[in-house]
Design a protein around this motif. Structure first.
Motif, PDB file in Angstrom:
ATOM      1  N   CYS A  73       0.814  -1.219   0.000  1.00 13.19           N
ATOM      2  CA  CYS A  73       0.000   0.000   0.000  1.00 13.19           C
ATOM      3  C   CYS A  73       0.847   1.270   0.000  1.00 13.19           C
ATOM      4  O   CYS A  73       0.389   2.336  -0.381  1.00 13.19           O
ATOM      5  CB  CYS A  73      -0.934   0.001   1.209  1.00 13.19           C
ATOM      6  N   ASN A  74       2.079   1.145   0.472  1.00 14.94           N
ATOM      7  CA  ASN A  74       2.995   2.299   0.561  1.00 14.94           C
ATOM      8  C   ASN A  74       2.529   3.380   1.531  1.00 14.94           C
ATOM      9  O   ASN A  74       3.035   4.506   1.490  1.00 14.94           O
ATOM     10  CB  ASN A  74       3.242   2.918  -0.831  1.00 14.94           C
ATOM     11  N   THR A  75       1.560   3.045   2.396  1.00 20.44           N
ATOM     12  CA  THR A  75       1.134   4.049   3.382  1.00 20.44           C
ATOM     13  C   THR A  75       1.177   3.505   4.811  1.00 20.44           C
ATOM     14  O   THR A  75       1.299   4.272   5.754  1.00 20.44           O
ATOM     15  CB  THR A  75      -0.303   4.563   3.104  1.00 20.44           C
ATOM     16  N   CYS A  76       1.076   2.192   4.963  1.00 18.41           N
ATOM     17  CA  CYS A  76       1.090   1.633   6.324  1.00 18.41           C
ATOM     18  C   CYS A  76       2.489   1.801   6.919  1.00 18.41           C
ATOM     19  O   CYS A  76       3.455   2.056   6.192  1.00 18.41           O
ATOM     20  CB  CYS A  76       0.666   0.166   6.306  1.00 18.41           C
ATOM     21  N   CYS A  79       5.271  -0.416   5.221  1.00 16.21           N
ATOM     22  CA  CYS A  79       5.682   0.087   3.896  1.00 16.21           C
ATOM     23  C   CYS A  79       6.534   1.345   4.030  1.00 16.21           C
ATOM     24  O   CYS A  79       7.584   1.473   3.386  1.00 16.21           O
ATOM     25  CB  CYS A  79       4.452   0.397   3.034  1.00 16.21           C
TER      26      CYS A  79
HETATM   27 ZN   LIG Z   1       1.588  -1.239   3.309  1.00 18.02          ZN
END
Ligand SMILES: [Zn+2]
Ligand SMILES: Nc1ncnc2c1ncn2[C@@H]1O[C@H](COP(=O)(O)OP(=O)(O)O)[C@@H](O)[C@H]1O
Ligand SMILES: [Mg+2]
Length: 495
Positions: A73-76, A79
């Motif tokens: 997701c590149n936001t958690c 990540c």
């Molecule tokens: Zn993530």
């Protein structure tokens, strides 16, 4: 502000951002989505094709707290931490460094420790082929009994240097060189997002010169951006890379094909004056020969590296005797020359001799027929060369004939010395300072006038050959070398 090189700044962050590598990306994404992960992966393929990038995406995807459809997701937090390099469970080991070898040694104990932060510990071992035998053995032991919470991703440009015992324990993915159009598309994207204008020709040139490595292509574009004072165009890319433009390459090749030493030397000189390095000139010429070779075989289907198809088309149509095998010899020779020049920066002499040697392979390309080649040293003797009737008695008559056809051609011939007729070739000599006259006389219109006058007066057709008279006894080194290579009677002495 932290400066990130362009290629790092534009590292793909998700599987879908990866350019090319479709099978690899699909396979890995599905594995993540279905939870069917292997313990060890081997990514192999050329540099700059995305191995490290995909390894990092994979590390995120298996640790991401909300992986939709197999993508990170590149936001958690996981990540984000992986993206900024502070995630404790993703470890990158550079096998080429000494520290890397120590790290592999400690691996066996460390892999037993459960992940501290995430779901999986991911070891990314880059340049894995660089490991010592000892380190490979240590790695192998770990791969033989891998803990469930660990994933190894090995990356290499040289899979053949990885022991079979290690290979067989890995799920293997081949990364392929990116195509020119894939590289172009990505460069165009990056430029657009940075709001920088780059012409299509410039993009194409950068892509061709990067040889399918997106990393190299982005580095080239970065240099262009640093130097730019306006939109980036082809000539700027050439300057940044120190490349030789294709017009100059065409001219050099035509000179070689025509066996005109002076043409070749003059063009080489002007490239040197423009600040090009001999090694780059030789390399570019090698690429040009290689492009010509591809074009003779594949025509429009050729995958060209430096030359536009039209230029090649023109050269090939003029020289039907130019064969692929001849060109492959030329390519090989020029590559060897470039290699030699790498260790002899600035050695113009080696370069010049190298080109003269390459020229030898091109002889007789014009028609395949054995068109009489060039002259001998001219000196001051005005005797006919290899026997034959002496038409000097008729020279005045010939000149009169020329004059009656075209006065300007006559004017060009007045200062020429008639050196003789041999083997059906009439030789005329010009002193070095009459270069302009000589060059004009080479032109087709003037040649035609002279040829028809000759045929009319002599009663049979002859060829004409123009040479420059050398007045000093001393020959430049390069000419002496040329004579050594070609034999005296093939070398035309120029100012
Ligand atoms: Zn993530
Ligand atoms: N397939 C690709 N898709 C998108 N970008 C790529 C790709 N391959 C290379 N790059 C670009 O080049 C840079 C270096 O790629 P990298 O993944 O380190 O290549 P490799 O490990 O195969 O040498 C990346 O940061 C990215 O900008
Ligand atoms: Mg890498």
């Amino acid at each position: 502000m932290n400066y990130l090189t362009l290629y790092r700044q534009w590292r793909p962050q998700t599987f879908s951002e990866v350019v090319g590598q479709k099978n690899t990306v699909t396979g890995l994404r599905n594995a993540v989505r279905e939870g069917k992960l292997a313990h060890a992966y081997l990514f192999f393929g050329p540099r700059g094709s995305g191995k490290t990038s995909v390894a990092k995406i994979m590390a995120k995807a298996v640790n991401c707290s909300q992986p939709g459809s197999g993508e990170p997701c590149n936001t958690c937090p996981a990540c984000c931490d992986i993206n900024n390099g502070s995630f404790m469970d993703v470890l990158e080991i550079d096998a080429a460094s000494n520290r890397g070898i120590d790290e592999i040694r400690d691996l066996r104990e460390k892999v037993r420790v459960l992940p501290a932060q995430g779901k999986k510990k991911v070891y990314i071992i880059d340049e894995v082929h660089m490991l010592t035998t000892e380190a490979f053995n240590a790695l192998l032991k770990t791969l033989e009994e891998p803990p469930d919470s660990v994933i190894f991703i090995l990356a290499t440009t040289e899979a053949h240097r990885v022991p079979a015992t290690v290979l067989s324990r890995c799920q293997r993915y081949a990364f392929t060189r990116l195509s020119i159009s894939e590289v172009i598309d990505r460069l165009r994207d990056v430029a657009a997002q940075m709001q920088i204008n780059v012409t299509d020709q410039a993009l194409e040139l950068m892509a061709r010169r990067s040889n399918g490595s997106l990393r190299d292509a982005l580095s080239i574009m970065e240099q262009c951006i640093a130097f730019r004072d306006h939109d980036i165009d082809e000539s700027q890319v050439m300057d940044v890379l120190g490349l030789v433009n294709h017009e100059a390459l065409s001219a050099i090749f035509k000179g070689m094909l025509e066996q005109k030493i002076e043409e070749v030397i003059v063009h080489l000189n002007s490239l040197i004056k423009q600040g090009k390095e001999p090694v780059q000139i030789a390399r570019d010429a090698a690429l040009c020969a290689r492009d010509l070779m591809q074009y003779t075989v594949l025509n429009k289907r050729a995958d060209l590296l430096v030359m536009p198809g039209e230029d090649l088309e023109e050269i090939i149509s003029q020289y039907p005797g130019l064969t692929a095998s001849r060109l492959s010899q030329v390519t090989k020779h020029l590559l060897k020359l470039a290699d030699e020049l790498r260790f002899n920066e600035g050695q113009r002499f080696i370069m010049e001799v190298g080109f003269l040697e390459a020229m030898e392979y091109m002889a007789d390309s014009k028609s395949g027929s054995d068109k009489a080649l060039v002259v001998q040293e001219t000196g001051k003797q005005k005797k006919p060369r290899r026997g034959g009737p002496d038409p000097s008695l008729k020279w005045e008559e010939i000149m009169e004939k020329v004059k009656s056809i075209k006065v300007t051609t006559h004017a060009l011939l007045v200062p020429a010395a008639m050196l003789g007729l041999a083997d059906g070739v009439l030789t005329l000599g010009y002193r070095p300072e009459l270069k302009f006259h000589r060059e004009k006389m080479e032109e087709k219109v003037n040649q035609e006038v002279l040829l028809s006058a000759l045929e009319e007066v002599l009663g049979y057709p002859v060829d004409v050959e123009l040479v420059t008279l050398e007045e000093t006894a001393e020959q430049p080194q390069v000419v002496r070398k040329a004579i050594e290579i070609f034999g005296k009677d093939k070398v035309k002495i120029i100012e």
